[in-house]
Design an enzyme around this catalytic site. Structure first.
Site, PDB file in Angstrom:
ATOM      1  CG  ASP A  58      -6.184   5.211   3.056  1.00 42.86           C
ATOM      2  OD1 ASP A  58      -6.849   4.634   2.178  1.00 42.86           O
ATOM      3  OD2 ASP A  58      -4.954   5.037   3.188  1.00 42.86           O
TER       4      ASP A  58
HETATM    5  C1  GLC Z   1      -3.017   3.725   0.702  1.00 44.64           C
HETATM    6  C2  GLC Z   1      -4.165   2.744   0.728  1.00 44.64           C
HETATM    7  C3  GLC Z   1      -4.291   1.991   2.034  1.00 44.64           C
HETATM    8  C4  GLC Z   1      -2.905   1.771   2.609  1.00 44.64           C
HETATM    9  C5  GLC Z   1      -2.343   3.128   2.986  1.00 44.64           C
HETATM   10  C6  GLC Z   1      -0.868   3.014   3.401  1.00 44.64           C
HETATM   11  O1  GLC Z   1      -3.373   4.873  -0.004  1.00 44.64           O
HETATM   12  O2  GLC Z   1      -5.446   3.264   0.390  1.00 44.64           O
HETATM   13  O3  GLC Z   1      -4.932   0.737   1.744  1.00 44.64           O
HETATM   14  O4  GLC Z   1      -2.974   0.947   3.768  1.00 44.64           O
HETATM   15  O5  GLC Z   1      -2.461   4.094   1.948  1.00 44.64           O
HETATM   16  O6  GLC Z   1      -0.105   2.696   2.308  1.00 44.64           O
END
Ligand code: GLC
Length: 751
Positions: free
Chosen positions: A262
């Site tokens: 993430d």
């Molecule tokens: C965020 C979210 C994830 C998202 C990523 C990019 O913190 O947890 O769902 O795809 O970062 O924005």
């Protein structure tokens, strides 16, 4: 700084010497890997958003290019209810709006896998035509608690429904030649301290509830990417867990795509890479330097680098960008908007409809109450927000549907919302576009009831419509007060309106434009009808009007239980925004630094139905404008599990669709099991009055298994199995049984 300069020099020198080098093709990945230096391998494993993608603001990320070897840069962008990027770019007047489709909890409420795949087929087309290679959706964590801030993005409390919906979602996206990303793997079931929280889960609950939906999504959807979650799982960061990312995901489930983090830059970059997390996202210089350091010190082997790079290169050669696709930047937003409206209409859940309140008579005179009627919430907050060109509201949609709205009231709420937004624009923490692109600024508080007009409206109008709306989203969990529970003003609004209108023999309809389950028992007796569109996307208000007008017969079913009290959920004993918060043990804060999933498998209906605990609206519940009769089913043991079929007949006055929910009760003995568990489901086509359709189901023995953590194996016991065909988990319309003669088991690894 020196290392970066050295790397840049090395990479540019490599470019100069690139003549005569192999150029990446789908069939020469091994040659490319052999030709890559250790530094190049390492640079491929730490993402970056290269300058050519400047215009993908907000949440985009990507994989670095290595021109010497013909490796292009690629780009990923958020979802999951639509593409998340700004509509405006430098040096052009052209806009780049995206379609805000219904959020996950609503599209899953359709219980229609084909419809889900059709919807994401269109969404994937937008991804493709806007030049994105990897789409960061579906989000599919289990609804462990109604209070998780991101439940709007996710599908269900039940792992089978969640997994099947996610698989259909993935197939639709990837049918466009772009990559879907299943997230957040795994056990990201709260937003409080989401980067560090340690989800402590027993093996059985982990396997049967929190991994099972991902297992189904991987095996039946074949996603090209998996996003590891921020949180820890039983003491180890998910993105650094070899057992999770390699042993279970790849060796047990056969996953062969790319695994990414993430978005962050956790310490332990090298540990993540060694665990099987192929790609650090969004990628940072500090992570690159850590990786290069590790290469130099031999802390990561060439084999490990090559293993991860192989997954990344296989992803790259699959991308439209690698294939040189000339994307149009001009997807058919009108057609997608029509589809978004259709999906929302097929998914809206009708919770109550006493005395045939709905559908409304054509041209009925309506008084529409609630700030949400004007400031209608299409999608939740955070990376899952979508900047649509226009979000329809109830004033517009009901007018468009030919109803006659009380103009004083419409004017009151319109003025209120305009002032509210103007105030927020001035006070907004960042520029409005950024502010709005994350979904901030929607309705947060109800207005005063316009008392002076109420009595006259009740006399003059036919029906009162009350819209209760909520935003919710990434980074924070929901509270009990003014969130799970109605606010004082909302309660006042419903009470005063229902008193006035009922005193004059008029009806009251409540519309729940919410992102997560709320309390309903304390007020639902004051409403004659209740519709639940959740956050239904940019066209959702029009879909609500379609249902109110009877143009669409509601066929949605709940994918999460509405409890009488949130504390009836056993997970509430261990959830950060419930009363029991924060005792520090050895310096660690309960439900913040760690969360004990003490309830085990007893999540949602598994708990309520097995223990006979009354709920407000049960899992799988939803009303229709017509009625259905189920035939005596045919249930047979097969060589592997069972097959079943049941015929449904429309016995009511109008055409409609019925969802058949197939629950199974396992034989007594051995592990304690839920009284019934969802093992299959289907939805009829639209049946005319009197028309019938037979639906058939096949369930393999493996999907009947429970997880025995004592022997770390899935086990399907021999014995008699009861099969119930339900219109909700508590409304069983037909039943049958079958016998399994020989027990079966499947050994796996503990996590
Ligand atoms: C965020 C979210 C994830 C998202 C990523 C990019 O913190 O947890 O769902 O795809 O970062 O924005």
């Amino acid at each position: 700084m020196i290392k970066r300069a050295l790397l840049t020099a090395a990479l540019s020198l490599a470019t100069v010497l690139s003549f005569g080098q192999p150029k990446l093709r789908p069939d020469n990945i091994e040659d490319i890997i052999k030709a890559m230096t250790d530094e190049e391998l390492a640079s491929l494993l730490v993402g970056a958003k290269e300058s050519e993608f400047y215009y993908f603001e907000g949440t985009a990320a990507g994989v670095r290019s290595i021109p010497r070897l013909g490796i292009p840069a690629t780009i990923s962008c958020d979802g999951p209810a639509g593409l998340h990027f700004y509509p405006f770019r430098d040096n052009t007047d052209k806009t780049f709006y995206c379609t805000a489709f219904p959020v996950g909890v609503l599209s899953a409420s359709s219980w229609d896998l084909e419809l889900m795949e059709t919807m994401t087929g269109a969404l994937g087309n937008e991804v493709h035509e806007y030049g994105v290679d990897m789409f960061l959706g579906p989000g599919m964590n289990i609804h462990r608690s109604p209070l998780c801030g991101r439940n709007f993005e996710y599908f269900s409390e039940d792992p089978l429904l969640s997994g099947k919906m996610a698989a259909a979602y993935v197939r639709g996206i990837q049918s466009n030649g772009v990559t879907a990303t299943v997230k957040h793997f795994a056990a990201n079931n709260q937003e409080t301290n989401r980067h560090e929280n340690d989800a402590r889960i027993g093996q059985r609950a982990l396997r049967e509830i929190y991994l099972k939906n991902f297992e189904i999504a991987v095996k039946e959807g074949r996603p090209g990417a998996m996003m590891a979650s921020y949180n820890k799982l039983n003491g180890e960061y998910a993105q650094q867990s070899y057992d999770l990312l390699t042993t279970i995901l790849r060796e047990e489930w056969g996953y062969d795509g790319v695994v990414l983090t993430d978005h962050g830059a956790k310490d332990g970059t090298v540990k993540a890479a060694k665990a099987g997390c192929d790609l650090m996202q969004p990628g940072s210089e500090v992570e690159l330097e850590r990786m290069l350091e590790a290469v130099k010190e031999g802390a990561i082997t060439r084999d490990e680098l090559e293993r991860n790079a192989r997954h990344v290169l296989r992803y790259i050669v699959s991308t439209p960008r690698f294939k040189g696709y000339k994307f149009s930047n001009d997807p058919d937003l009108r057609t997608h908007a029509e589809l978004a409206r259709k999906v929302a209409g097929e998914s809206i859940v009708m919770l109550k409809n006493d005395g045939g309140t709905l559908p409304l008579k054509a041209g009925a005179k309506l008084a529409v109450y609630g700030v949400g009627s004007e400031d209608f919430v299409a999608v939740g907050i955070g990376s899952g927000h979508v900047v649509a060109k226009h979000v329809g509201n109830m004033r517009e949609s009901l007018t468009d549907a030919g109803f006659e709205l009380n103009q004083d009231l419409a004017g009151y709420y319109k003025a209120y919302v305009e002032l509210d937004h103007a105030t927020k624009r001035v006070a907004g923490a960042m520029d409005w576009l950024v502010y709005e692109s994350w979904g901030y600024g929607k309705k947060v508080a109800e207005a005063d009831v316009p008392l002076n007009m109420l009595s006259r409206q009740a006399a003059e109008e036919d029906v009162a419509i009350i819209v209760i709306s909520r935003d919710a989203g990434e980074g924070y969990d929901r509270s009990l007060v003014d969130d799970f529970e109605l606010s004082v003003r909302e309660r006042e609004l419903i009470r005063l309106v229902s008193d006035e209108y009922h005193a004059k023999g008029k009806k009251v309809v409540v519309i729940l434009n919410i992102g997560g389950v709320i309390e309903t028992v304390s007020w639902n007796n004051m409403a004659d009808a209740i519709l639940l569109p959740w956050q239904p996307g940019q066209e959702g208000a029009y879909a609500v009007a379609d249902v109110l007008a009877g143009k669409v017969n509601p066929s949605g079913k709940l994918t999460m239980t509405f409890p009488i009290d949130v504390l009836d959920h056993p997970s509430s004993a261990n959830f950060p925004t419930c009363p029991q918060v924060g005792e520090a043990e050895q310096g660690l804060r309960k439900n913040v630094d760690y969360t004990e999933y003490a309830e085990g498998i007893w999540v949602g209906y598994r708990h309520f139905t097995t223990r006979g605990i009354k709920v407000s609206y049960p899992f799988g519940y939803g009303l229709s404008y017509t009625t259905f009769l189920y035939s005596k089913p045919i249930v047979k043991a097969s060589s592997d599990g069972f097959t079943a079929s049941v015929t449904v007949t429309n016995t009511g006055p109008v055409a409609g669709k019925e969802v058949i929910e197939v629950y199974v009760s396992a034989p007594y003995g051995g592990l304690e099991k839920p009284s019934r568990e969802l093992k299959a489901f289907g939805k009829t086509r639209s049946l005319a009055p009197g028309e019938s359709q037979t639906l058939s189901f096949t369930v393999p023995a493996y999907e009947l298994a429970s997880f025995n953590e004592a022997v770390s194996a899935w086990e399907t016991a021999a014995g008699n199995y009861q099969v119930q065909f339900g219109s909700s988990v508590e409304d069983i319309r037909a039943a049958g049984s079958f016998r399994i003669k020989k027990p079966q088991s499947w050994k796996v690894n503990n996590l």
